[in-house]
Write an enzyme that holds these catalytic residues in place. Sequence first.
Site, PDB file in Angstrom:
ATOM      1  N   GLU A   1      -1.279   5.368  -5.816  1.00 50.89           N
ATOM      2  CA  GLU A   1      -2.685   5.252  -6.236  1.00 50.89           C
ATOM      3  C   GLU A   1      -3.131   6.429  -7.102  1.00 50.89           C
ATOM      4  OE1 GLU A   1      -1.708   4.775  -3.179  1.00 50.89           O
ATOM      5  OE2 GLU A   1      -2.489   2.874  -2.438  1.00 50.89           O
TER       6      GLU A   1
ATOM      7  N   ASN B   1      -2.024   8.620   0.797  1.00 53.27           N
ATOM      8  CA  ASN B   1      -1.924   8.509  -0.660  1.00 53.27           C
ATOM      9  C   ASN B   1      -3.122   9.100  -1.384  1.00 53.27           C
ATOM     10  OD1 ASN B   1       0.478   7.282  -0.353  1.00 53.27           O
ATOM     11  ND2 ASN B   1      -0.126   5.282  -1.142  1.00 53.27           N
TER      12      ASN B   1
ATOM     13  N   ASP C   1       3.330  29.032 -41.991  1.00 55.08           N
ATOM     14  CA  ASP C   1       2.902  29.792 -43.154  1.00 55.08           C
ATOM     15  C   ASP C   1       3.215  31.255 -42.922  1.00 55.08           C
ATOM     16  OD1 ASP C   1       1.813  27.824 -44.704  1.00 55.08           O
ATOM     17  OD2 ASP C   1      -0.186  28.004 -43.856  1.00 55.08           O
TER      18      ASP C   1
ATOM     19  N   VAL D   1       0.838  -1.199   0.000  1.00 61.56           N
ATOM     20  CA  VAL D   1       0.000   0.000   0.000  1.00 61.56           C
ATOM     21  C   VAL D   1       0.875   1.252   0.000  1.00 61.56           C
ATOM     22  CG1 VAL D   1      -1.728   1.285   1.278  1.00 61.56           C
ATOM     23  CG2 VAL D   1      -1.880  -1.188   1.142  1.00 61.56           C
TER      24      VAL D   1
END
Length: 870
Positions: free
Chosen positions: A286, A709, A328, A281
């Site tokens: 995550e 996280n 251009d 984990v």
Amino acid sequence: MDQNFFQKTPKQALEQLQVTSDGLTSSQAAQRLAQYGPNQLAEGKKKSVLAVFAEQFKDLLVAILIAAALISMFSGNLESTLVIFAVLILNAILGTVQYFKAEKSLESLKAMSAPSAKVLRDGQRLEISSDQIVPGDIIELEAGDLVVADGRLLNCWSLKVNESSLTGESEAVEKTNEAIEGEQVALGDQKNMVFSGSLVTYGRAVMVVTATGMDTQLGRIATLMNQTQQRKTPLQKNLDDFSSKLAMVIMVICAGVFLLSIFRSHMTILDSLMFAVALAVAAIPEALSSIVTIVLAMGTQKMARQNAIIKELKAVESLGSVQVICSDKTGTLTQNRMTVQNIWADGVLTRGTDLELANDAQRTLLKIALLDSDATMDHETGASVGDPTEVALVQLGGRFGVEERAYRTQHPRLAELAFDSDRKLMSTLHNTDDGPTLYTKGAMDVLLERSTQLLTANGPVPMTPELRAQIQQVNRQQSENGLRVLAFAQRPMKEARLLTLEDETDYTFVGLISMIDPPRPESIQAVADAKKAGIRTVMITGDHKVTATAIAKQIGIFGEGDMSLDGVELDSMSDEELDQKLPHIAVYARVSPEHKIRIVTAWQRRGCIAAMTGDGVNDAPALKKADVGVAMGITGTEVSKDAAAMILADDNFATIVKAVLNGRSVYANIRNAIQFLLSGNMAAILAVIYASIAGLSVPFQPVHLLFINLLTDSLPAIALGMEPARPGLMDQPPRDPNASMMDKPMLTRVFGQGLMIGIASMTAFYIGLNQSGPALASTMAFATLTLARLFHGFNCRGKESIVKLGLGSNVYSLMAFGVGILLLALVLFVPAMESLFLVSPLNGFDLLCVLGLAFAPTLLIQLTRIFQGR
Ligand SMILES: Nc1ncnc2c1ncn2[C@@H]1O[C@H](COP(=O)(O)OP(=O)(O)OP(=O)(O)O)[C@@H](O)[C@H]1O
Ligand SMILES: [Ca+2]
């Protein structure tokens, strides 16, 4: 509805569709729109909310988390299980919301770049979005348009259509408006019909719409188009790749830690499993991929506000590494506002402002200029419609009180050959006092070559080498001042009939008109900015070499040691020779669209990332070939917009340079956000590995790591994505497009910063352990890790110290920090959270330790930067 419109005459077709030659009325159109629905192909069925939600769980990470939840449950820790599931569901909801938001923003960008059609309604000519077209609408087509619905041609002038999307035949087909007999006629032979999805490559036409949307031929054969599915950018693919490699490494390390815990530390299997789970984990980022998507989407929205409409997400990234911009000239670098300066006829050069029509040759010149042109002007208000080159001519007429409309009614146009940038000519046929006469205007060099006579005040005389040289001399002198020179010629015809390209020969040369098209003031600055940023600007133009070079010098494109080439010179060059001279060629003049592919390919052969602009029908292949194809929003043809990755809403060169800056800043911000996320994860990984080797208890619970996280780390990461562009960003050369984002310096930083934060967290852990035991130790380690990562957000804003960056220059980072602190306080101080987040209460001393330890890494990093003068 009866489908065989090809058998009908235009009149019958109009009758059947119940429309007059004035077009539908707006109420008719509204009613038909309700009846037939919008004119679009059904897209692949949109994903339902539930399907997207379910998708969020199809992930290796989620599997690991579910395993963690189950293990927690079996170890009697039911609260933990519930929290993990709650977090998973929250994460899935966020992911779902974000998916639909990203899709919506992509759709709005798509709507901004949707093709339009020129339609006749209530007798008025309107330009409307193609999805509003209904059966019975009368649409005007011209070269460069996309055919947006099926229709019967009512009228056409040398119309050629490319139907390859329908028939696979790449050669353009010529069309007519004559009815066709027979019952069964293959699509390819229905010469009086045009079909949705085809491109008009030549000529003009008027059509009446016979079918829209899924009723069109394209709709019938189209397997459901899944256009909303967004392809991933190279960076996203790289990150996916990185993530899956990371997952592998993590699993191996997890297994190692698990075995280590069992055999060395003699832990129970359950506790050892908790170690492995915590590590997994801790290590899996995550939020990473959603944050990259969010930052990219925010970047495209910002660019759209600054007139650069991104059609392909990956263009954002390519823009950031652009090394050469091929642009251009007319309208992009210059204003495309032409004003006549001088005219030359019968050997006399006169200023456009003070001239009087002295003789017949001059009068003929003006007559051709007004008749062989499509522009119109309201001479009272000065409002004009048409190609700026032609508007300048009509304006010139106005100066003598000659109105083009009166002239054109007097001498109606009998036939025409439309202008195209390959041929560089335009011709029309008129009845004059001397019988049918062909009038032609176009590029001086092309027209002079085809002239055998010269018109003088006393009539035509044979063209001699001396006369030719004299005309060329005038042309050179005008062009050197950056003026655009147009030549005019005429040719008597035996009879009034349809024209072919072979008629454009054997001319009587009449004269020259030169006009000024000043550079856009922003272009000069933008070219200088690009140069400072290590980006080469190259001019590619249909105009004359001398004119183009003069303008290129004014704008700063052509400098010391540079050279100009024209199309003929380019043709005579081998690839090797071109490769060798490429960096020095600043101007390509008199090129046709085919040359553009050769130029962009040559730059790519050098390994360069090239942006290329284009507006015409034939520019599409070059736009596709370029790394960033850029189309013109105002003057560009629908075909070119279709092929481009980015559309300039204002046709302005400076907008490209702004987009490059944004591309660079988006990339830098993503890199900073990734560094932030990974270094934080690294801290947790190192702490867990250390604890397992040292035989300590697990320092963080899975719920702690998920909290960081998914919540407290995500906010600063998004704030990093919103960091404003650094002023110095355009003082550096472009980044190496082949270099990976995960290069050595990046990985070194991730490891170093992670190590510092990890040490701080474990120090807090030991203090807690000494004071009371594993429960307090874990709480202190968790609090320190969270807070240290929140502080670390400020370090990742750039490589400079916060003193240089300014604490307030990114308010989002301050807000993210504030909210993060709030969330942490909630977990630590609200009693109800204690059992959910497995935390124990902290006293004043504990808090002071946490605060000091969490701030230490940031203090160290900042002090180092200040001492290094960064
Ligand atoms: N409407 C027109 N009728 C006849 N000749 C034209 C017309 N417009 C341009 N030309 C001639 O054709 C040449 C090429 O024109 P083209 O439109 O392809 O390029 P451009 O607009 O001059 O430059 P750029 O490619 O930078 O936009 C011009 O230099 C001019 O001599
Ligand atoms: Ca052009």
